[in-house]
Each structure stands twice: as C-alpha cells, then as structure tokens.
Motif scaffolding. Sequence first.
Motif: not given
Length: 219
Positions: A18-31
């Motif tokens: 949300v804060e980066r105006e993206k609708s989704m994030i990949k799980s690898t970005e979380l890792s």
Amino acid sequence: MQNRAEEDYIKVIYELTVEREKSMIKSTELSEYFGFTDQSVNEMIKKLKKKHLLTFLPYKGISLTQEGKKIAIRMIRAHRIWEVFLAHNLNFTWENLHEDSEKLEHASSEKLVESLYQYLGKPKVCPHGNPIPDLEGQTEKIDQLSLEDVEEGEKFVLTHVLDTKKLLEFLNLEKMNLYDEYLVVQKNQFNQMIEIKKEETLHFISFQIARMLFGYLVV
Ligand SMILES: [Zn+2]
C-alpha cells in the motif's frame, strides 16, 4: 486475535504494498526483508491466509484483505506515533526507536495512541520519514522513487527509509541522514553496487539496500 509476529508481518506487507502503491508483493521480497528462510515466510503466509488477513495468488503475490489492512493501519499508526515521542521527547536515535516502539505499539490502547498523537501536535511523519496514516489509512503523499532507480549522474535527496534496525545501523555507520543530497556516480549491474557521493564522501550501496531508500530527484 493475532500474535506479535503475525502483526509484524501484516505491517510489513502493508508498508511494502500500500505505501509503495503496489497491489502485491512476492513472498521472496518478504524473506529478503526479514532475513528469514522462504519456508518460514511461506508458513506464516498460510497462517495469515487462514485467518483471512491476506490473499495469496501463486505466481502473482500477496496482498492484504480489508481486515488485514485495518490491523496494519492501527499498528503502523501506533508505531510511528511512539517513534516521534521517543525521538523528540526522549532523544532516542533513529536506530534505537524500533525495538521500544515495537513493544509499545502492541501494548497501547487506541485511546492512549490518540492522546499521544494530540500531545505531539499531530505529527505527519515518523523520524524515518515515513508517513503517519490517519485512522482510515490516508497519508500524505510520499516519494516513491528508490535509490535503485536513480541513474548515473542524477542527484537524489533521501526523504524516507525502511524502518529496519540493520538498515539504520548501516546508515549510521555510513553517516547517511534524511534530507542529504547524493550524486549517483556509478551503477554496477554486475556486482549490484551503486556508488554515491555526498560532498567528498563516497558510499557503496548494494542494490538490495538501495531498494530500501527513497527520495526525489534534484532537477
Ligand atoms: Zn519509523
């Protein structure tokens, strides 16, 4: 009810989508962000999905549900308001804010957070430059440009950074601060490093770290 670890995931997913105006994030970005294994991240995602706090589409990514967003906004708001208090009233340095704000955000009632917010004069950003959302999740517009996307020869002013202890310790060590202006001297795709310069001081920043630093171009 969710526990602290779950709330932290929800908060980070909110910050990275949300804060980066993206609708989704990949799980690898979380890792990458947490420094956890893909396996442990995937387990948490499954858990949060079961609680209807996020949706997960294989090969596409993760996004928060309305309920997940509501929790994230409450946490982020409490976290950043406490950070302002600790930095301004108790002189905490920016890398030392996180741990206590992290505990306080989970322990404060909404009433306490709102009183603190009034007391501090309704601050708009935390000491890391990140916006304090209102209760509906509305924030001031923030710069979306990351240092990774700045080209050689361009000048960049750092206005907000991700709030992770390791990153802030690194920035301290490098003596990098908010509102500093940097010239991008060189970007090396092969070893994934960016060389930037403030006055006469050079800094070598990995692409991974550059993705956590945001600001605007000087034109
Ligand atoms: Zn912060």
